[in-house]
Design a protein around this motif. Structure first.
Motif, mmCIF file in Angstrom:
data_model
loop_
_atom_site.group_PDB
_atom_site.id
_atom_site.type_symbol
_atom_site.label_atom_id
_atom_site.label_comp_id
_atom_site.label_asym_id
_atom_site.label_seq_id
_atom_site.Cartn_x
_atom_site.Cartn_y
_atom_site.Cartn_z
ATOM 1 N N ASN A 100 0.822 -1.217 0.000
ATOM 2 C CA ASN A 100 0.000 0.000 0.000
ATOM 3 C C ASN A 100 0.851 1.261 0.000
ATOM 4 O O ASN A 100 0.422 2.292 0.495
ATOM 5 N N GLN A 111 -2.276 11.086 -3.529
ATOM 6 C CA GLN A 111 -3.236 10.012 -3.291
ATOM 7 C C GLN A 111 -2.497 8.685 -3.127
ATOM 8 O O GLN A 111 -1.610 8.364 -3.909
ATOM 9 N N TYR A 123 -2.326 4.519 -3.114
ATOM 10 C CA TYR A 123 -2.963 3.404 -3.808
ATOM 11 C C TYR A 123 -2.157 2.134 -3.558
ATOM 12 O O TYR A 123 -1.029 2.171 -3.074
#
Length: 107
Positions: free
Chosen positions: A48, A55, A57
């Motif tokens: 992760n 952001q 992801y």
């Protein structure tokens, strides 16, 4: 012989044609998924730690084995045995394994 732990579906796109004003290809007009193909998938990496424009992801890479057949898709959808989507991936490489009659797909 694979030990099935999931399925893959290949993505099929219907060409959008050529834009008459620009002469460039148009976006595909329709996208469809093939029937499920039994597969065995093994995670190469899964974390992760991915960050893009602030952001976070999940980064994932898998080795997928299917029984020997012609394979020329650019994208697949990988599902587990419960029918849950593991992810949609671009195909990085395809290698026929003739000695065991399988195809190795890296996504």
């Amino acid at each position: 012989m694979i030990i099935q732990n999931g399925t893959i579906e290949t993505k099929t796109k219907k060409a959008g044609g050529i834009d008459p004003t620009t002469g460039h290809p148009s976006k595909p007009t329709a996208v469809a998924w093939s029937d499920p193909v039994p597969c065995q998938y093994i995670p190469n990496s899964h974390n992760n730690l991915g960050v893009s424009t602030g952001q976070h992801y999940t980064q994932a890479s898998y080795t997928v084995l299917i029984e020997e057949r012609p394979f020329d898709s650019e994208q697949i959808r990988l599902k587990d045995m419960g029918g849950n989507t593991v992810g949609e991936f671009s195909v990085l490489s395809v290698e026929p394994l003739e000695a065991v009659c399988e195809v190795k797909i890296i996504v």
